[in-house]
Write an enzyme that holds these catalytic residues in place. Sequence first.
Site, PDB file in Angstrom:
ATOM      1  N   ASP A   8      -9.621 -40.711  -3.965  1.00 48.71           N
ATOM      2  CA  ASP A   8      -9.597 -42.327  -3.996  1.00 48.71           C
ATOM      3  C   ASP A   8      -9.989 -42.535  -2.650  1.00 48.71           C
ATOM      4  O   ASP A   8     -10.018 -41.627  -1.847  1.00 48.71           O
ATOM      5  CB  ASP A   8      -8.246 -42.834  -4.470  1.00 48.71           C
ATOM      6  CG  ASP A   8      -8.013 -44.245  -4.081  1.00 48.71           C
ATOM      7  OD1 ASP A   8      -8.881 -45.005  -4.834  1.00 48.71           O
ATOM      8  OD2 ASP A   8      -7.079 -44.815  -3.270  1.00 48.71           O
ATOM      9  N   LEU A   9     -10.716 -43.890  -2.333  1.00 50.56           N
ATOM     10  CA  LEU A   9     -10.891 -44.444  -1.212  1.00 50.56           C
ATOM     11  C   LEU A   9      -9.764 -45.129  -0.458  1.00 50.56           C
ATOM     12  O   LEU A   9      -9.200 -44.468   0.464  1.00 50.56           O
ATOM     13  CB  LEU A   9     -12.317 -45.154  -1.307  1.00 50.56           C
ATOM     14  CG  LEU A   9     -12.784 -45.310  -0.113  1.00 50.56           C
ATOM     15  CD1 LEU A   9     -13.581 -44.107   0.427  1.00 50.56           C
ATOM     16  CD2 LEU A   9     -13.810 -46.596   0.079  1.00 50.56           C
TER      17      LEU A   9
END
Length: 220
Positions: A8-9
């Site tokens: 995920d960012l």
Amino acid sequence: MIRTVLFDLDGTIMDTNELIIETFQHILRDIVPQPFTREQIIPSMGLTLEEQLRRFSQREQIEDLVQAYRDYNWKRHDDLIQPFPYVQEVIQRLVEADIKVGIVTTKIRLTTERALRMFDLFEHMGAIITFDDITNAKPHPEPVLQAVERLQADPSTTLMVGDSPADIQSANAAGVISCGVAWSLKGEAVLREYGAKHVIHDMRDLYTLIGLERNSGETT
């Protein structure tokens, strides 16, 4: 053995927490009852922007709020974003070890690529799945499955690393190995409650999960 790692960012490899919180507070200051605190915002982080704005504003028509969010977020982006510790080092090491890496995020592609390019991570990513690429966002398995397909990966040897329940749910539903990050604003206990198979406390903990040795002289 792990052969693929998906990240995920926001809140996982990029510390955008204050950027997100400040943006919501700014654009909703005349929309929602005040004070509108970070404690009200944090539980929904990881969901899509649209879902969060509907939840906070109690409105169905939110196109103006979406645009306001993106405008303010873009303006403040570079001042309020940085990688979490050891992110660049770890991703570089994974690539050198022939581990496939990719991004699975609910952000739009424009800001996703901006963040990755700022810190020289874009070129390492074999797949980047954003909100613009999918029909069903996390916690649905579609984004993770799409990344697995693009990387021609085996779900059983794929790790998905995230900071939100949506990340964990998406990973588990896709049949990959879920991994939470203890620096999540939601807390380690919440990620475990949603079924995280692993929780790391330092990005370099991935070395142990993957079977790589830490570099000599590296501190814990």
